[in-house]
Design a protein around this motif. Structure first.
Motif, PDB file in Angstrom:
ATOM      1  N   ILE A  53      -2.316  11.679   4.377  1.00  0.00           N
ATOM      2  CA  ILE A  53      -1.164  11.652   3.481  1.00  0.00           C
ATOM      3  C   ILE A  53      -1.537  11.044   2.130  1.00  0.00           C
ATOM      4  CG2 ILE A  53       0.600  11.615   5.295  1.00  0.00           C
ATOM      5  CD1 ILE A  53       0.939   8.605   4.741  1.00  0.00           C
ATOM      6  N   VAL A  54      -0.846  11.506   1.121  1.00  0.00           N
ATOM      7  CA  VAL A  54      -1.018  10.972  -0.228  1.00  0.00           C
ATOM      8  C   VAL A  54       0.264  10.212  -0.537  1.00  0.00           C
ATOM      9  CG1 VAL A  54      -1.409  11.545  -2.651  1.00  0.00           C
ATOM     10  CG2 VAL A  54      -2.326  13.028  -0.834  1.00  0.00           C
ATOM     11  N   PRO A  55       0.150   8.910  -0.806  1.00  0.00           N
ATOM     12  CA  PRO A  55       1.384   8.160  -1.051  1.00  0.00           C
ATOM     13  C   PRO A  55       2.005   8.504  -2.407  1.00  0.00           C
ATOM     14  CG  PRO A  55      -0.543   6.694  -0.941  1.00  0.00           C
ATOM     15  CD  PRO A  55      -1.058   8.085  -0.884  1.00  0.00           C
ATOM     16  N   ILE A  56       3.299   8.328  -2.502  1.00  0.00           N
ATOM     17  CA  ILE A  56       4.005   8.456  -3.785  1.00  0.00           C
ATOM     18  C   ILE A  56       3.486   7.347  -4.711  1.00  0.00           C
ATOM     19  CG2 ILE A  56       6.264   7.896  -4.815  1.00  0.00           C
ATOM     20  CD1 ILE A  56       6.511  10.611  -3.765  1.00  0.00           C
ATOM     21  N   ASP A  57       3.346   7.659  -5.959  1.00  0.00           N
ATOM     22  CA  ASP A  57       2.895   6.633  -6.912  1.00  0.00           C
ATOM     23  C   ASP A  57       3.750   5.379  -6.775  1.00  0.00           C
ATOM     24  OD1 ASP A  57       0.948   8.201  -7.901  1.00  0.00           O
ATOM     25  OD2 ASP A  57       2.101   8.949  -9.610  1.00  0.00           O
ATOM     26  N   GLY A  58       3.083   4.269  -6.745  1.00  0.00           N
ATOM     27  CA  GLY A  58       3.823   3.018  -6.654  1.00  0.00           C
ATOM     28  C   GLY A  58       4.111   2.582  -5.228  1.00  0.00           C
ATOM     29  N   THR A  59       3.835   3.441  -4.281  1.00  0.00           N
ATOM     30  CA  THR A  59       4.005   3.027  -2.889  1.00  0.00           C
ATOM     31  C   THR A  59       2.723   2.347  -2.457  1.00  0.00           C
ATOM     32  OG1 THR A  59       5.377   4.940  -2.454  1.00  0.00           O
ATOM     33  CG2 THR A  59       4.486   3.799  -0.553  1.00  0.00           C
ATOM     34  N   ASP A  60       2.803   1.064  -2.260  1.00  0.00           N
ATOM     35  CA  ASP A  60       1.574   0.368  -1.911  1.00  0.00           C
ATOM     36  C   ASP A  60       1.478   0.153  -0.413  1.00  0.00           C
ATOM     37  OD1 ASP A  60      -0.666  -1.247  -1.732  1.00  0.00           O
ATOM     38  OD2 ASP A  60      -0.301  -2.023  -3.759  1.00  0.00           O
ATOM     39  N   PHE A  61       0.443   0.694   0.142  1.00  0.00           N
ATOM     40  CA  PHE A  61       0.233   0.549   1.582  1.00  0.00           C
ATOM     41  C   PHE A  61      -0.663  -0.637   1.892  1.00  0.00           C
ATOM     42  CE2 PHE A  61       0.860   5.206   3.107  1.00  0.00           C
ATOM     43  CZ  PHE A  61       2.154   5.170   2.621  1.00  0.00           C
ATOM     44  N   SER A  62      -1.497  -0.966   0.906  1.00  0.00           N
ATOM     45  CA  SER A  62      -2.546  -1.924   1.221  1.00  0.00           C
ATOM     46  C   SER A  62      -2.077  -3.369   1.147  1.00  0.00           C
ATOM     47  CB  SER A  62      -3.733  -1.715   0.275  1.00  0.00           C
ATOM     48  OG  SER A  62      -3.268  -1.690  -1.059  1.00  0.00           O
ATOM     49  N   GLU A  63      -1.103  -3.632   0.281  1.00  0.00           N
ATOM     50  CA  GLU A  63      -0.647  -5.010   0.141  1.00  0.00           C
ATOM     51  C   GLU A  63       0.544  -5.273   1.047  1.00  0.00           C
ATOM     52  OE1 GLU A  63      -1.440  -7.769  -1.859  1.00  0.00           O
ATOM     53  OE2 GLU A  63      -3.362  -6.718  -2.013  1.00  0.00           O
ATOM     54  N   PRO A  64       0.360  -6.074   2.070  1.00  0.00           N
ATOM     55  CA  PRO A  64       1.468  -6.292   2.995  1.00  0.00           C
ATOM     56  C   PRO A  64       2.742  -6.752   2.284  1.00  0.00           C
ATOM     57  CG  PRO A  64      -0.537  -7.281   3.841  1.00  0.00           C
ATOM     58  CD  PRO A  64      -0.850  -6.804   2.455  1.00  0.00           C
ATOM     59  N   SER A  65       2.563  -7.560   1.252  1.00  0.00           N
ATOM     60  CA  SER A  65       3.748  -8.104   0.593  1.00  0.00           C
ATOM     61  C   SER A  65       4.550  -7.026  -0.128  1.00  0.00           C
ATOM     62  CB  SER A  65       3.324  -9.170  -0.418  1.00  0.00           C
ATOM     63  OG  SER A  65       2.448  -8.593  -1.359  1.00  0.00           O
ATOM     64  N   LYS A  66       3.861  -5.951  -0.469  1.00  0.00           N
ATOM     65  CA  LYS A  66       4.576  -4.915  -1.216  1.00  0.00           C
ATOM     66  C   LYS A  66       5.153  -3.833  -0.310  1.00  0.00           C
ATOM     67  CE  LYS A  66       1.965  -5.525  -5.459  1.00  0.00           C
ATOM     68  NZ  LYS A  66       0.870  -4.984  -6.236  1.00  0.00           N
ATOM     69  N   ARG A  67       4.902  -3.993   0.976  1.00  0.00           N
ATOM     70  CA  ARG A  67       5.417  -2.970   1.873  1.00  0.00           C
ATOM     71  C   ARG A  67       6.910  -3.184   2.071  1.00  0.00           C
ATOM     72  NH1 ARG A  67       0.845  -3.842   6.330  1.00  0.00           N
ATOM     73  NH2 ARG A  67      -0.922  -3.345   5.003  1.00  0.00           N
ATOM     74  N   ASN A  68       7.598  -2.118   2.000  1.00  0.00           N
ATOM     75  CA  ASN A  68       9.034  -2.192   2.186  1.00  0.00           C
ATOM     76  C   ASN A  68       9.360  -2.465   3.661  1.00  0.00           C
ATOM     77  OD1 ASN A  68      11.761  -1.566   2.512  1.00  0.00           O
ATOM     78  ND2 ASN A  68      11.685  -0.304   0.660  1.00  0.00           N
ATOM     79  N   GLU A  69      10.122  -3.518   3.869  1.00  0.00           N
ATOM     80  CA  GLU A  69      10.407  -3.964   5.230  1.00  0.00           C
ATOM     81  C   GLU A  69      11.070  -2.899   6.102  1.00  0.00           C
ATOM     82  OE1 GLU A  69      10.213  -6.734   7.495  1.00  0.00           O
ATOM     83  OE2 GLU A  69       8.448  -6.842   6.215  1.00  0.00           O
ATOM     84  N   ASN A  70      12.053  -2.267   5.545  1.00  0.00           N
ATOM     85  CA  ASN A  70      12.892  -1.431   6.410  1.00  0.00           C
ATOM     86  C   ASN A  70      12.622   0.062   6.322  1.00  0.00           C
ATOM     87  OD1 ASN A  70      14.399  -3.671   7.372  1.00  0.00           O
ATOM     88  ND2 ASN A  70      15.362  -3.733   5.351  1.00  0.00           N
ATOM     89  N   SER A  71      11.922   0.473   5.292  1.00  0.00           N
ATOM     90  CA  SER A  71      11.835   1.917   5.129  1.00  0.00           C
ATOM     91  C   SER A  71      10.796   2.538   6.056  1.00  0.00           C
ATOM     92  CB  SER A  71      11.510   2.259   3.680  1.00  0.00           C
ATOM     93  OG  SER A  71      10.219   1.810   3.393  1.00  0.00           O
ATOM     94  N   GLU A  72      10.993   3.788   6.294  1.00  0.00           N
ATOM     95  CA  GLU A  72      10.097   4.531   7.183  1.00  0.00           C
ATOM     96  C   GLU A  72       9.171   5.432   6.387  1.00  0.00           C
ATOM     97  OE1 GLU A  72      13.588   5.055  10.561  1.00  0.00           O
ATOM     98  OE2 GLU A  72      12.488   6.806   9.849  1.00  0.00           O
ATOM     99  N   LEU A  73       7.980   5.595   6.906  1.00  0.00           N
ATOM    100  CA  LEU A  73       7.060   6.553   6.285  1.00  0.00           C
ATOM    101  C   LEU A  73       7.308   7.948   6.833  1.00  0.00           C
ATOM    102  CD1 LEU A  73       3.571   4.827   6.397  1.00  0.00           C
ATOM    103  CD2 LEU A  73       5.054   5.168   4.436  1.00  0.00           C
ATOM    104  N   VAL A  74       7.319   7.996   8.121  1.00  0.00           N
ATOM    105  CA  VAL A  74       7.523   9.270   8.797  1.00  0.00           C
ATOM    106  C   VAL A  74       8.248   8.998  10.108  1.00  0.00           C
ATOM    107  CG1 VAL A  74       5.364  10.277   7.907  1.00  0.00           C
ATOM    108  CG2 VAL A  74       5.381   9.192  10.152  1.00  0.00           C
TER     109      VAL A  74
END
Lengths: 480, 181
Positions: free
Chosen positions: A363-384
């Motif tokens: 998968i190619v993430p949407i710009d600004g979607t950070d997967f690598s930084e735990p702090s930037k991961r959205n708590e509630n949202s789903e990827l798939v």
């Protein structure tokens, strides 16, 4: 001692003594000059007795009786257990038996799976006609609950087990599907909002490094159905070439099916549930801009210990819905090209008890979607979310099981499970075999490293064998 | 590994392997107890159906003795049920029709029979003269190729007891054969 009258001597002739007893007895015999100590004669008599018994008529059951017995066990299911262990009780006849077993199995496959896939007219909805046999428990409904695996990086939530509704309850339509006519009507729903209508076909794709990915924001691309490859053809083909010191043309090795030919240690479903979804997201080892989603489905194995049961069929569709807010593009590994409809990659699909199904997506993430930084991961949202729709033709019920993969569950490559790392290594090998590695950092050495670090228990030696293949392929390619 | 070992249900594999390896020795064994092929076939069929109901892991180490034990019990159940301990003559057994016989197999068997030298015939009749227990143990050992341990499990006797029975019977047969020479 009166050696002639010692039962030990008879036991010795018949290979019934253990090693210590043998050596002690042979010590005695070497000192003995009497003719009774000559074992040759005794052995000849023993073999004559065997011949005498062998000369008796060969009795066996009638073909109908044999068929009757086999019919009861017609369900040759895939299992994660190690059948090798069971095969070992007759080492001597193993190779001979194997042929027989395989022939029988082939016949069974033919017999069991006349079910033809029917494909719905809707581009997204692909039905896989599937036979699940001897399942006595299909009717039970999975309860809504959280199945948590202690070592899994992510929790799987079954959100709406009863989500789907009545379209498939009609017996007539089931019969039609069995004989290959009439579409399977699975309802199409969207968890992540309606997709955008397509103005141009090119809108449906996103491009990265000259490669195309499906764009989940657009109509017709939100869902991806993944095949439950059971065939080990690609694996066998590759193995055959490897044994002959060569590698096959890439088009003869379907990577999706090769990935599925290996055993994975996926969790079994909880009692009362029909499927367990094991899913992980980690960064792609050969491309920093991409991530991999590894989906491992395990089908429940309920037919053990059962003698006579009604044969049941189950139609299944396994699919992934991608959240367009997080995922810009995706590609099912093993799928030839994102431009082609993935309807075509679904040959006779079979799902069997205890089976595993593995799907890998880049998968190619949407710009600004950070997967690598735990702090930037959205708590509630789903990827798939992974959705399994299936029907029970006898109970005329249809069900759907949905598992979501939350954004926060993404991990770094090193944290991924051995199963995921190994499957990815096979995928990487596929890239190299098909000379499609351009633009990525995939190399034979990388693939080797991935596989070596993901050996796991390797009960049947498959993974080690794969490593050998990678090494061989590398050598052959270097020579060419 | 073989081409598709993963496409397998252990119980089904166990059943197929057991069938291909033990169908004949089990049926011969059943015939030796029951004396007729039809009932023997039923006993053997029942044994295999029961095998499929087993958890493979539970019996994989003792499949052979399990099969012979269950088959033996089935045979004696049949005997008990029918309350007749009838034993056919050997000749009658030999002439029993077998529906699995195809002509080629039959011919091959007749040729075999013709080739069967007099020594073997004499040996077979010496075997018939053994006491029943010895006959059963010898058949399990020399025809079905069970180990002493397995025979012990089937007949519920100790390994040393099996060893003793085999030894005595073997000695008798050797003596009989020596006398022939």
């Amino acid at each position: 001692m009166n050696i002639e009258d010692d039962p030990k001597l008879t036991a010795y002739i018949l290979d019934e003594l253990d090693r210590d007893e043998v050596s002690s007895l042979e010590g005695q015999l070497s000192k003995c000059e009497d003719s009774v100590c000559d074992m040759r004669e005794a052995r000849e008599y023993a073999s004559m007795i065997r011949d005498a018994y062998d000369s008796e008529p060969i009795f066996r059951m009638t073909p109908e009786q044999r068929e009757n017995i086999l019919e009861d066990s017609e369900i040759v299911a895939i299992t994660g257990n190690s059948p090798d262990k069971i095969l070992s009780f007759a080492e001597g006849l193993k190779s001979l038996d194997e042929k027989k077993v395989e022939t029988e199995e082939n016949n069974l496959w033919k017999k069991c799976f006349p079910v033809i896939i029917s494909i719905s007219a809707a581009a997204l909805v692909i039905g896989m006609a599937v036979v699940l046999l001897n399942n006595d428990r299909i009717g039970t409904s999975p309860k809504s609950k959280i199945a948590q695996k202690p070592l899994d990086p992510l929790s799987i939530t079954i959100l709406d087990p009863q989500a789907t509704n009545g379209n498939v309850r009609d017996k007539l339509s089931w019969v039609q599907r069995q004989i290959g006519v009439g579409p399977i009507k699975f309802p199409v729903t969207y968890r992540y909002g309606q997709p955008k209508p397509l103005n141009e076909v090119s809108d449906s794709l996103v491009f990265l490094d000259g490669e195309s990915f499906r764009n989940p924001a657009m109509e017709g691309q939100r869902w991806s159905v993944f095949p439950s490859n059971v065939s080990s053809k690609s694996y066998d083909h590759l193995r055959e070439f490897m044994l002959a010191g060569d590698f096959p043309d890439a088009e003869n090795v379907q990577i999706g099916s090769l990935i599925n030919a290996f055993e994975y240690d996926y969790e079994y479903p909880n009692p009362g549930e029909d499927f367990a979804v094991n899913a992980e997201v980690a960064n792609c080892p050969w491309d920093q801009e991409r991530w991999l989603i590894h989906i491992g489905v395990r089908v429940a194995d309920t037919q053990k210990n059962k003698v006579k049961e009604t044969r049941l069929a189950r139609e299944v569709r396994m699919a992934v819905e991608f959240n367009p807010e997080k995922v810009a593009g995706y590609r099912l590994i093993g799928e030839e090209s994102a431009e082609k409809s993935n309807v075509n990659v679904l040959p006779n699909q079979i799902i069997l008890e205890g089976q595993t199904v593995t799907a890998l997506y880049e998968i190619v993430p949407i710009d600004g979607t950070d997967f690598s930084e735990p702090s930037k991961r959205n708590e509630n949202s789903e990827l798939v979310s992974v959705r399994i729709d299936y029907t029970d033709p006898e109970k005329k019920e249809s069900r759907s099981l949905v598992s979501s993969i939350p954004h926060k569950s993404t991990v770094s490559w090193e944290e991924a499970s051995e199963d995921m790392r190994f499957a990815s290594s096979v995928a990487g090998y596929g890239l190299l075999l098909g000379n499609r590695e351009k633009g990525s950092s995939a190399t034979y050495d990388l693939v080797l490293q991935l596989a070596k670090d993901a050996l796991g228990e390797d009960k049947n030696g498959q993974r080690s064998e794969f490593i050998d293949w990678v090494k061989k392929t590398k050598k052959i390619k270097e020579r060419k | 590994m073989s081409s598709s070992p993963r496409v397998i249900d252990p119980s089904a594999v166990l059943l197929r392997r057991a069938l291909s390896e033990f169908e004949v020795p089990l049926t011969r064994y059943a015939v030796s107890i029951l004396g007729d092929i039809e009932r023997s076939r039923d006993a053997v069929q029942d044994t295999f159906i029961r095998l499929y109901a087993q958890t493979p892991e539970a019996i994989e180490d003792k499949v052979k003795s399990w099969l012979f034990t269950v088959c033996r019990n089935r045979c004696y159940d049949i005997l008990k049920k029918e309350k007749r301990m009838m034993r056919l003559d050997d000749d009658e057994i030999h002439s029993l029709p077998s529906s699995t016989d195809d002509p080629a197999q039959l011919m091959a068997r007749q040729e075999d029979r013709a080739k069967l030298n007099s020594d073997l015939k004499k040996l077979l009749s010496s075997i018939e003269e053994l006491p029943e227990r010895q006959r059963e143990v010898m058949r399990l050992k020399f025809q079905a190729d069970l180990s002493y341990k397995e025979i012990g499990e089937v007949l519920e006797i100790t390994v040393s007891n099996v060893g003793f029975i085999v030894h005595s019977a073997f000695k008798k047969l050797r003596e009989a054969m020596k006398q022939e020479e």
